[in-house]
Design a protein around this motif. Structure first.
Motif, PDB file in Angstrom:
ATOM      1  N   LEU A  31       0.826  -1.208   0.000  1.00 47.55           N
ATOM      2  CA  LEU A  31       0.000   0.000   0.000  1.00 47.55           C
ATOM      3  C   LEU A  31       0.858   1.254   0.000  1.00 47.55           C
ATOM      4  N   ALA A  32       1.909   1.262   0.792  1.00 42.74           N
ATOM      5  CA  ALA A  32       2.799   2.433   0.844  1.00 42.74           C
ATOM      6  C   ALA A  32       3.413   2.701  -0.527  1.00 42.74           C
ATOM      7  N   ALA A  33       3.836   1.655  -1.210  1.00 46.69           N
ATOM      8  CA  ALA A  33       4.423   1.834  -2.541  1.00 46.69           C
ATOM      9  C   ALA A  33       3.390   2.385  -3.517  1.00 46.69           C
ATOM     10  N   LEU A  34       2.170   1.866  -3.462  1.00 47.38           N
ATOM     11  CA  LEU A  34       1.120   2.350  -4.364  1.00 47.38           C
ATOM     12  C   LEU A  34       0.786   3.812  -4.112  1.00 47.38           C
ATOM     13  N   MET A  35       0.861   4.233  -2.865  1.00 45.18           N
ATOM     14  CA  MET A  35       0.519   5.618  -2.527  1.00 45.18           C
ATOM     15  C   MET A  35       1.532   6.619  -3.077  1.00 45.18           C
ATOM     16  N   HIS A  36       2.694   6.150  -3.492  1.00 42.17           N
ATOM     17  CA  HIS A  36       3.709   7.037  -4.056  1.00 42.17           C
ATOM     18  C   HIS A  36       3.555   7.244  -5.566  1.00 42.17           C
ATOM     19  N   ILE A  37       2.613   6.553  -6.182  1.00 43.90           N
ATOM     20  CA  ILE A  37       2.435   6.664  -7.637  1.00 43.90           C
ATOM     21  C   ILE A  37       1.651   7.935  -7.956  1.00 43.90           C
ATOM     22  N   ASP A  38       2.177   8.719  -8.879  1.00 45.70           N
ATOM     23  CA  ASP A  38       1.529   9.975  -9.257  1.00 45.70           C
ATOM     24  C   ASP A  38       0.231   9.689 -10.029  1.00 45.70           C
TER      25      ASP A  38
END
Length: 70
Positions: A31-38
């Motif tokens: 989830l943390a990685a996905l939240m960094h996607i523009d």
């Protein structure tokens, strides 16, 4: 047919991190990685997944279920 929008390189890295985290049973990291996607890359990722007949949820679920092995 219009080509899908571009996925920024950093967004591709974050997507890979999310899939790897899902494969390693680390949902918080995924989830943390996905939240960094523009937003623009997010749209492009969704478009490309749709072209493959799937969506991001299915890709993450497959990674989690298979441990990242096809």
């Amino acid at each position: 047919m219009t080509a899908p929008a571009a996925i920024r390189p950093l967004a591709a890295v974050h997507l890979r991190e999310a899939l790897t985290a899902a494969a390693n049973s680390e949902p918080a990291a995924a989830l943390a990685a996905l939240m960094h996607i523009d937003p623009d890359s997010w749209t492009a990722i969704q478009q490309r997944a749709a072209l493959l007949g799937t969506d991001l949820i299915d890709l993450l679920a497959t990674a989690a279920r298979t441990g990242g092995t096809p």
